[in-house]
Design an enzyme around this catalytic site. Structure first.
Site, PDB file in Angstrom:
ATOM      1  N   ASN A 154      -3.893  -7.673  -6.622  1.00  0.00           N
ATOM      2  CA  ASN A 154      -2.874  -7.636  -5.698  1.00  0.00           C
ATOM      3  C   ASN A 154      -2.857  -8.473  -4.396  1.00  0.00           C
ATOM      4  O   ASN A 154      -1.899  -9.271  -4.310  1.00  0.00           O
ATOM      5  CB  ASN A 154      -2.862  -6.170  -5.027  1.00  0.00           C
ATOM      6  CG  ASN A 154      -2.619  -5.142  -6.116  1.00  0.00           C
ATOM      7  OD1 ASN A 154      -2.201  -5.362  -7.119  1.00  0.00           O
ATOM      8  ND2 ASN A 154      -3.267  -3.869  -5.632  1.00  0.00           N
ATOM      9  N   ASP A 155      -4.046  -8.595  -4.066  1.00  0.00           N
ATOM     10  CA  ASP A 155      -4.166  -9.613  -2.828  1.00  0.00           C
ATOM     11  C   ASP A 155      -4.543 -10.820  -3.259  1.00  0.00           C
ATOM     12  O   ASP A 155      -3.786 -12.027  -3.082  1.00  0.00           O
ATOM     13  CB  ASP A 155      -5.593  -9.058  -1.990  1.00  0.00           C
ATOM     14  CG  ASP A 155      -5.114  -8.156  -0.731  1.00  0.00           C
ATOM     15  OD1 ASP A 155      -3.960  -8.545  -0.383  1.00  0.00           O
ATOM     16  OD2 ASP A 155      -5.850  -7.121  -0.868  1.00  0.00           O
TER      17      ASP A 155
ATOM     18  N   GLU B 148     -10.529 -11.627  -4.140  1.00  0.00           N
ATOM     19  CA  GLU B 148      -9.252 -11.416  -3.843  1.00  0.00           C
ATOM     20  C   GLU B 148      -8.718 -12.552  -3.070  1.00  0.00           C
ATOM     21  O   GLU B 148      -7.487 -12.493  -2.611  1.00  0.00           O
ATOM     22  CB  GLU B 148      -8.785  -9.972  -3.434  1.00  0.00           C
ATOM     23  CG  GLU B 148      -9.739  -9.427  -2.256  1.00  0.00           C
ATOM     24  CD  GLU B 148      -9.299  -8.035  -1.891  1.00  0.00           C
ATOM     25  OE1 GLU B 148      -8.411  -7.390  -2.595  1.00  0.00           O
ATOM     26  OE2 GLU B 148     -10.156  -7.631  -0.892  1.00  0.00           O
TER      27      GLU B 148
ATOM     28  N   HIS C  97       0.782  -1.088   0.163  1.00  0.00           N
ATOM     29  CA  HIS C  97       0.196   0.093  -0.236  1.00  0.00           C
ATOM     30  C   HIS C  97       0.709   1.400   0.068  1.00  0.00           C
ATOM     31  O   HIS C  97       0.398   2.458  -0.535  1.00  0.00           O
ATOM     32  CB  HIS C  97      -0.866   0.014   0.997  1.00  0.00           C
ATOM     33  CG  HIS C  97      -2.078  -0.968   0.875  1.00  0.00           C
ATOM     34  ND1 HIS C  97      -2.039  -2.438   1.242  1.00  0.00           N
ATOM     35  CD2 HIS C  97      -3.110  -0.815  -0.069  1.00  0.00           C
ATOM     36  CE1 HIS C  97      -3.261  -2.872   0.936  1.00  0.00           C
ATOM     37  NE2 HIS C  97      -3.739  -1.920   0.062  1.00  0.00           N
TER      38      HIS C  97
ATOM     39  N   ARG D 288     -15.043   1.363  -1.296  1.00  0.00           N
ATOM     40  CA  ARG D 288     -14.572  -0.032  -0.675  1.00  0.00           C
ATOM     41  C   ARG D 288     -14.527   0.310   0.868  1.00  0.00           C
ATOM     42  O   ARG D 288     -13.828   1.374   1.064  1.00  0.00           O
ATOM     43  CB  ARG D 288     -13.274  -0.253  -1.254  1.00  0.00           C
ATOM     44  CG  ARG D 288     -12.921  -1.881  -0.925  1.00  0.00           C
ATOM     45  CD  ARG D 288     -11.784  -1.826   0.250  1.00  0.00           C
ATOM     46  NE  ARG D 288     -10.629  -1.282   0.194  1.00  0.00           N
ATOM     47  CZ  ARG D 288      -9.560  -1.707  -0.465  1.00  0.00           C
ATOM     48  NH1 ARG D 288      -9.503  -2.656  -1.171  1.00  0.00           N
ATOM     49  NH2 ARG D 288      -8.502  -0.835  -0.369  1.00  0.00           N
TER      50      ARG D 288
ATOM     51  N   ARG E  82     -10.388   3.763  -1.476  1.00  0.00           N
ATOM     52  CA  ARG E  82      -9.764   2.985  -0.542  1.00  0.00           C
ATOM     53  C   ARG E  82     -10.159   3.839   0.741  1.00  0.00           C
ATOM     54  O   ARG E  82      -9.178   4.523   1.100  1.00  0.00           O
ATOM     55  CB  ARG E  82      -8.403   2.844  -0.467  1.00  0.00           C
ATOM     56  CG  ARG E  82      -7.934   1.798  -1.889  1.00  0.00           C
ATOM     57  CD  ARG E  82      -6.359   1.641  -1.788  1.00  0.00           C
ATOM     58  NE  ARG E  82      -6.058   0.462  -2.616  1.00  0.00           N
ATOM     59  CZ  ARG E  82      -5.434   0.489  -3.901  1.00  0.00           C
ATOM     60  NH1 ARG E  82      -5.423   1.618  -4.432  1.00  0.00           N
ATOM     61  NH2 ARG E  82      -5.224  -0.565  -4.504  1.00  0.00           N
TER      62      ARG E  82
ATOM     63  N   CYS F 204      -9.715  -4.210 -10.326  1.00  0.00           N
ATOM     64  CA  CYS F 204      -8.995  -2.846  -9.662  1.00  0.00           C
ATOM     65  C   CYS F 204      -7.535  -2.971  -9.078  1.00  0.00           C
ATOM     66  O   CYS F 204      -7.033  -2.178  -8.531  1.00  0.00           O
ATOM     67  CB  CYS F 204      -9.880  -2.370  -8.712  1.00  0.00           C
ATOM     68  SG  CYS F 204     -10.407  -3.328  -7.288  1.00  0.00           S
TER      69      CYS F 204
HETATM   70  C1  PEP Z   1      -6.121  -5.690  -4.627  1.00  0.00           C
HETATM   71  O1  PEP Z   1      -5.978  -6.325  -3.666  1.00  0.00           O
HETATM   72  O2  PEP Z   1      -5.944  -5.966  -5.777  1.00  0.00           O
HETATM   73  C2  PEP Z   1      -6.901  -4.343  -4.503  1.00  0.00           C
HETATM   74  C3  PEP Z   1      -7.146  -3.839  -5.432  1.00  0.00           C
HETATM   75  O3  PEP Z   1      -7.125  -3.932  -3.142  1.00  0.00           O
HETATM   76  P1  PEP Z   1      -6.087  -3.176  -2.189  1.00  0.00           P
HETATM   77  O4  PEP Z   1      -4.712  -3.166  -3.158  1.00  0.00           O
HETATM   78  O5  PEP Z   1      -6.230  -1.978  -1.503  1.00  0.00           O
HETATM   79  O6  PEP Z   1      -5.636  -4.201  -1.287  1.00  0.00           O
HETATM   80 MG    MG Z   2      -6.756  -5.880  -1.681  1.00  0.00          MG
END
Ligand code: PEP
Ligand code: MG
Length: 594
Positions: A471-472, A448, A201, A344, A308, A519
């Site tokens: 990402n997650d 995710e 992050h 979110r 976020r 996303c």
């Molecule tokens: C993700 O996990 O891809 C996502 C968009 O949420 P964050 O990056 O805030 O965890």
């Molecule tokens: Mg995420």
């Protein structure tokens, strides 16, 4: 002779910055270690008493302000934690033991306090008992407060350190997302850290702020001296320390090329995001603060596909009140309207630990209390307050619907629990405000977790929309902690498993006839664009600066050839083969290399 050094790290946020290095030692409070001259122990003990009295007054102040705020459960919990801290300030094991050590070892208060604290904390932590581990955190918290008072430091060491008057590049071990956010109003041109990865992050925050950043640079803080000239190459993930004249000139030219290209691409803001065979691909922006919304629109965002909201909770002593949330969300909705926003709900935990919730850092935070788990299990009021705030804000801003997206969904049971919670919130709002007519509320599930991928057909039947957080998803599928640079080499959105997962989710959403978007960082990677389009995605949300790049990619490809590309890609066995396939596909189509 020049001591020019080239250090490799991970490209976390694009762009090139050249400035002098500013080193920050954030984590360590340097404990002065002094042996006392005979007869000075009492003075040190008195200094400790004073620091403890100050700590007591500081904590009492927080308790008073909470008591004034109201009597919700969440405040009571917080107040109880602070009461515990007050008790610890009178604890024989901590304070009296420190006094004894000052006298017996004839050492200064800071040194004695650090020895006693370490001793107690290691005993409590080694007990392998959650309750005792939490007490260890409390001891650490109280001790740090007293230590800062002894040293005359303010609570927020970094706030002042990040207020630079002159242009510089921050060099440090690690930065939290909240700390990165503070850089917005200072002349910091970029940063480099030893820890971190491309999807942490902190990196996401740097992208949002348009700050070039390189993370995961091993040995960085030892190799860079404050005042060194530094180049942060956020495109290739390279740091150059004390560059020679030729390198400096080359990079200055590259920086100019980069901004010229950015400007060229940004001028496509009003061009449609349509493939060469006429299919619209909706491109939206990911934002963390309402202030970013105008930038996202300026980059051509057709809405906000990921807000976020948790950034509202970071870097403060108390969680935001409902009034504050409503005000923030209304301003966000008004700035973006008539384009939609996916709110979110707070994704707190893992690498985002807000001070205001006093959460215990678990052994394995990415696998612990995070996101909706906090709202469903630990602090329902906190999540309910947020849901109510979003609904009230949507009503006030007179938008067509309140789109609430829940992170870290593991299965349909959670979707049902969250839907019930939303219904409960609406009922309570009706009781609170006479004649309250709620807006349409749409509920989105973030996919995710691997479990959610496999269940995406079932989830899609109960949610109003899906959003894929790669990402997650990649973190959990590959078992690679997002903040651990040692395993960051395994992160790739081109991984065959990622591609297969995306296919499962998109097919599930299409069968259930609900919207699906992506996303995660993969959405902002131009080489992923033909693969995503070929898989059937028609909506993508990304860091705003990526929108012009992705739009350029979209406009050069057709859905028909992208679908063929995906068929071929799904036959491949490694991420390298898939990436190479995409490179070949895009060759000659778009030139965005510098
Ligand atoms: C993700 O996990 O891809 C996502 C968009 O949420 P964050 O990056 O805030 O965890
Ligand atoms: Mg995420």
């Amino acid at each position: 002779m020049s001591r020019s050094l080239r250090l490799e790290g991970i490209a976390a946020a694009p762009g090139i910055a050249v400035a002098t290095a500013r080193a920050i030692d954030r984590k360590k409070i340097l404990v002065p270690k002094l042996e006392l001259e005979r007869g000075h122990a009492e003075d040190e003990q008195a200094r400790l008493d004073l620091a403890v009295a100050d700590a007591r007054a500081q904590i009492q102040l927080s308790i008073d302000s909470i008591t004034k705020e109201g009597g919700s459960k969440q405040y009571r919990n917080h107040s109880m934690i602070l009461q515990t801290h007050l008790l610890l300030l009178g604890d024989i094991l901590l304070i009296d033991a420190t006094k004894d050590l000052i006298a017996t070892k004839q050492i200064n208060a800071e040194w004695a306090l650090s020895i006693v604290t370490e001793d107690i904390m290691s005993q409590l932590s080694s007990a392998d008992n959650e309750y005792l581990a939490e007490r260890a955190e409390d001891i650490g918290f109280v001790s740090t407060r007293v230590m800062r008072n002894l040293l005359g430091h303010s609570e927020e060491l970094l706030n002042s350190e990040l207020n630079s008057d002159s242009e510089c590049i921050i060099v440090t071990i690690d930065l939290s997302p909240a700390e990165t956010a503070q850089m917005v109003s200072s002349p910091i041109l970029g940063f480099a850290t030893e820890k971190g990865t491309q999807t942490s992050h902190t990196a996401i925050m740097a992208q949002a702020l348009g700050l070039p950043a390189v993370v995961g640079v091993s040995g960085l803080t030892e190799k860079v001296n404050p005042g060194d000239t530094l180049i942060v190459d956020g495109l290739d993930g390279i740091i150059i320390v004390e560059p020679d004249d030729e390198t400096l000139a080359r990079y200055k030219e590259r920086a100019a090329q980069w901004s010229a290209m950015e400007n060229r691409l940004r001028s496509t803001k009003d061009e449609p995001s349509v493939t060469s065979d006429g299919v619209e691909i909706v491109l939206k922006g990911n934002v963390e603060f309402p202030g970013e919304a105008p930038f996202a629109l300026d980059y051509g965002a057709q809405g906000i596909g990921l807000y976020r909201t948790e950034f509202l909770y970071l870097d403060r002593e108390e969680p935001p009140t409902r009034e504050e949330q409503v005000k923030t969300y209304v301003s966000m909705l008004k700035a973006v309207s008539p384009r939609p926003i996916y709110f979110r709900t707070f994704d707190i935990g893992a690498d985002k630990m807000p001070r205001c919730l006093h959460m215990t850092k678990a052994r394995n935070p990415a696998l612990g209390m995070r996101a909706i788990r906090i709202g469903l299990r630990k602090n329902r009021d906190l999540l309910k307050d947020q849901i109510k705030s979003i609904i009230v804000a949507a009503k006030e801003a007179k938008v067509s619907s309140a789109d609430i997206m829940f992170p870290l969904i593991s299965g349909v049971k959670e979707v049902r629990q969250l839907k019930a919670m939303v219904a409960e919130c609406i009922e309570e709002l009706k009781q609170e405000f006479d004649g309250f007519e709620p807006p349409v509320v749409k509920i989105g599930a973030m996919v995710e977790l691997p479990a959610a991928v496999l269940l995406s057909d079932i989830i899609a039947r109960e949610a109003d929309f899906l959003s894929i957080g790669t990402n997650d998803l990649i973190q959990y599928m590959m078992a690679i902690d997002r903040v651990n640079d040692d395993v960051a080499y395994l992160y790739s959105p081109f991984h065959p498993s990622a591609l297969r997962a995306l296919k499962i989710i998109v097919d599930a959403a299409n069968s259930a006839q609900i919207p699906v978007s992506i996303c995660g960082g993969a959405a902002g990677e131009p080489l992923m664009t033909p693969l995503l389009v070929g898989l059937g995605l028609r909506e993508m949300s990304m860091a705003p600066h990526s929108i012009p790049f992705i739009k350029a990619a979209v406009r050069t490809i057709s859905v028909a050839e992208s679908e063929k590309l995906v068929q071929e890609a799904l036959e491949k066995s490694t991420e390298d083969e898939i990436e190479q396939l995409s490179v070949q596909f895009m060759q000659g189509k778009m030139d965005i290399t510098i």
